[in-house]
Write an enzyme that holds these catalytic residues in place. Structure first.
Site, PDB file in Angstrom:
ATOM      1  N   GLU A  56       0.777  -1.271  -0.267  1.00 39.44           N
ATOM      2  CA  GLU A  56      -0.117   0.108  -0.139  1.00 39.44           C
ATOM      3  C   GLU A  56       0.904   1.110  -0.214  1.00 39.44           C
ATOM      4  O   GLU A  56       1.540   1.106   0.798  1.00 39.44           O
ATOM      5  CB  GLU A  56      -1.032   0.227   1.346  1.00 39.44           C
ATOM      6  CG  GLU A  56      -1.978  -0.920   1.229  1.00 39.44           C
ATOM      7  CD  GLU A  56      -2.812  -0.685   2.789  1.00 39.44           C
ATOM      8  OE1 GLU A  56      -3.597  -1.713   2.645  1.00 39.44           O
ATOM      9  OE2 GLU A  56      -2.836  -0.164   3.286  1.00 39.44           O
ATOM     10  N   ASP A  67      -5.679   8.841  10.383  1.00 38.74           N
ATOM     11  CA  ASP A  67      -4.913   8.059  10.570  1.00 38.74           C
ATOM     12  C   ASP A  67      -4.152   9.209  12.576  1.00 38.74           C
ATOM     13  O   ASP A  67      -4.294   9.874  12.409  1.00 38.74           O
ATOM     14  CB  ASP A  67      -3.852   8.560   9.660  1.00 38.74           C
ATOM     15  CG  ASP A  67      -4.341   8.271   8.928  1.00 38.74           C
ATOM     16  OD1 ASP A  67      -3.168   6.941   8.280  1.00 38.74           O
ATOM     17  OD2 ASP A  67      -3.488   8.520   7.578  1.00 38.74           O
TER      18      ASP A  67
END
Lengths: 274, 400
Positions: A56, A67
């Site tokens: 990824e 995040d």
């Protein structure tokens, strides 16, 4: 056009090969451009040598609401280096030409929106990007992008959450492409001490709804957790723990060797499964 | 005309751009809100708290001295949201959402705050309804709104400094969203403006629309006619949409939102989304944003922490596209001048946010383009800004 349940392409091949060998696909996440795009290129190749089956590539965004602090810092560093969506796609093209594992772009939606859905899908196709995962684009908003990526032969990877209702899981399993990404817990990205006890049952509940491979991510930090997840998932995503390793050793000449060893240790742990 | 569709869309704006983890909670919230809105007992309770706790209705005050400065024949009315409990319109929304959170069985509330007014209003209702409360606030805003930080703590809230990005409102919203996505099972996020994913823009609007419903009756009582124009400042856009909404069908009433012009309309120096922005997706919604060519969000700047934000409520973008509303901006120095002027001429110290609307009226009304009868939403009082204004002007307040 790819069809759910009749997978084609490099992502499907990676899971099929791993399943045949009774292995789990290791899926490392790195923020592209941290510490530099050149370094990311070396890191991806090192991860592949360490056994990564899919990689990824995180596209840095200014406001990464999904995040935790480690990936936030990585995004800030990458943005300061001038990293943007186009450059990450260019990097993917180069990695593809160099024989890298299947590549999934992990991004927020606004950079795609700004570039334009058609232009993005076309660029992703030409670069040989295998999958795209958009963390803030639920299926209700994903129609145009899903259609464009389908036409381009790029998998739009669905995220499934412990809070997804049974009805949503049904729909996500039906519309999913490539593999399903199950988020291990509510919350943002970041390493955790332990995995939620209900995780295995939740993944089994998804398994009953689909023939697509299931990867589990968010909070998986080391070999012990990877081994636990490998017992019931087809893929294990490891992000923040690797991003932190890169942060700590960004200036060290042996960074690629460290990344390779990190991946090999994780993969070794998953292979301990019965 | 503007009720969002089932997907929470106002034309091409709005929607729900959030991580999957938040989709079910947002749907639960929408269901709870739609049921509550139809429940006379809930609405009676909401109305009761607005009257008995928040002090509504707020007055509509004829500001004769300000009117005279705007030219002969001008009549400017101030909708006195500064007189609502906690000093701004924010309390309307926090009472509504706290009642909803309680109805949903949530025991903890969180909020972001820029100027601190929404944080204070949230901490206030959390105290009232015995809920745990955490407020996210950018470090830069904590510095310039230190008084409100202390007020929140007095009310029992935990104030959590946000050190990411520009350390202002946008970063506080991101951090509150991260908290919510982590603690969603017992926590309700009291978003403070008509921003974010559906149902927030419509729900916050509904809780704030009491401003316009009162003003519409009050102006007819005072003047026997509809106003020519409504003017309000626009950060996220909740006080403006709250005033505008009751007048949407009164097509002769102009509606002007005033954004923060900062020091100049150049990237990073203002927060006027309609002057320097373009459509994009931020923090759950598609709307006008200040962004760069790569889709990253630009830093903003304004003397007013409450207007210092890179996106605007999606319904504003839609109303503007349809020509029903229009938007202007006032620069920092204009807002500061208006802050002083209203204090000296009307005996009312306005919030720096509201001072932007005052500045616009002072600049435009004399030109005759706004008609002769105006309602200006005085969305908050300026006590919180006194120390910061004094500091900027080189006369710091002792101990501040």
């Amino acid at each position: 056009m790819s069809q759910a349940g009749a997978p084609t392409g490099r992502i499907a091949a990676a899971f099929a090969a791993a399943a045949a060998a009774r292995r789990t696909v290791l899926i490392p996440y790195v923020t592209a451009g941290d510490p530099s795009l050149q370094a990311t290129r070396d890191i991806v190749h090192a991860a592949a040598r360490g056994g990564a089956g899919i990689v990824e590539l995180g596209v840095p965004f200014s406001d990464p609401i999904a995040d935790g602090p480690v990936n936030q810092r990585a995004a800030e560093r990458a943005l300061r280096r001038g990293t943007n969506l186009r450059r990450v796609v260019d990097l993917a093209a180069r990695l593809r030409a160099e024989g890298a594992p299947p590549l999934v772009l992990f991004t927020y939606y606004n950079p795609i929106h700004r570039l334009g859905i058609a232009a993005f899908a076309d660029a992703a196709r030409r670069a040989g990007v295998d999958g795209v995962l958009v963390t803030d684009l639920p299926m209700e908003e994903a129609g145009d992008l899903a259609a464009a990526l389908d036409a381009a032969g790029v998998d739009l990877i669905a995220l499934l959450s412990p809070t997804s209702s049974p009805e949503r899981l049904d729909r996500l399993c039906r519309s999913g492409r490539g593999f399903l990404y199950f988020i291990s817990r509510t919350g943002v990205t970041g390493a955790q001490e332990s995995l939620p006890p209900e995780l295995a049952a939740q993944v089994r509940a998804v398994r009953q709804r689909t023939r697509l491979p299931i990867a589990v991510g968010f909070g998986i930090a080391g070999p012990g957790q990877a081994r636990a997840v490998a017992a019931f998932a087809d893929g294990v995503v490891v992000g923040s723990a690797l991003v932190r390793l890169i942060e700590e050793h960004a200036a060290d000449a042996d960074l690629p060797a460290r990344v390779e060893r990190f991946c090999r240790d994780l993969l070794g742990a998953t292979e301990a499964k019965g | 005309m503007t009720t969002p569709d089932a997907g929470g869309r106002f034309g091409p704006y709005g929607g729900r751009y959030v991580p999957e983890t938040l989709m079910s909670p947002l749907q639960e919230l929408e269901t709870a809100w739609l049921e509550a809105r139809r429940d006379p007992a809930f609405m009676r309770e909401f109305d009761g708290y607005l009257r008995q706790f928040a002090g509504r209705p707020t007055p509509l005050f004829h500001a004769a001295n300000l009117s005279a400065l705007c030219g002969p024949g001008m009549r400017v009315y101030l909708k006195r949201e500064d007189l609502a409990h906690t000093g701004a319109h924010k309390i309307n929304n926090t009472i509504g959402q706290a009642l909803l959170a309680r109805r949903m069985g949530k025991t903890r509330v969180i909020a972001e705050t820029g100027a601190g007014q929404h944080g204070v209003a949230t901490a206030t209702v959390a105290a009232l309804f015995s809920m745990r409360c955490a407020i996210y606030m950018g470090e830069e805003d904590m510095r310039r709104q230190a008084l409100n930080v202390y007020r929140m703590k007095l009310l029992g809230a935990e104030v959590i400094p946000v050190r990411a990005g520009s350390r202002t409102l946008k970063d506080a919203i991101s951090e509150a969203m991260r908290d919510w996505v982590t603690n969603v099972r017992d926590t309700h996020y009291i978003l403070g403006s008509v921003l974010g994913a559906h149902p927030y823009p419509a729900m916050v609007r509904d809780f704030q629309s009491v401003i316009g419903h009162e003003a519409r009756l009050q102006i007819q009582e005072a003047e026997g006619r509809m106003p020519d124009a409504l003017v309000a400042c626009v950060g996220g856009g909740s006080n403006s949409i709250g005033l505008f909404h009751a007048f949407l069908e009164d097509l002769d009433v102009k509606m002007i939102g005033v954004e923060a012009g900062g020091t100049a309309i150049e990237p990073g120096r203002h927060a006027a989304r309609f002057a320097g922005g373009s459509p994009g997706v931020l923090q759950g919604t598609r709307t006008y944003l200040l962004q760069d060519d790569d889709g990253n969000i630009l830093n903003t700047a304004s003397v007013s922490a409450g207007l210092d934000y890179a996106a605007v409520g999606p319904e504003h973008a839609w109303l503007r596209d349809r020509g029903r509303t229009s938007y202007a901006f006032a620069h920092d120095d204009e807002a500061l001048a208006a802050f002083h002027l209203l204090a000296r001429r009307e005996g009312i110290i306005p919030a720096l946010e509201s001072a932007h609307a005052v500045a616009y009226v002072l600049r435009e009304a004399p030109k005759g383009t706004l008609g002769t009868l105006l309602i200006l939403n005085l969305s908050g009082r300026g006590d919180k800004d006194v120390a910061e204004v004094a500091r900027r002007e080189g006369t710091p307040v002792e101990g501040a």
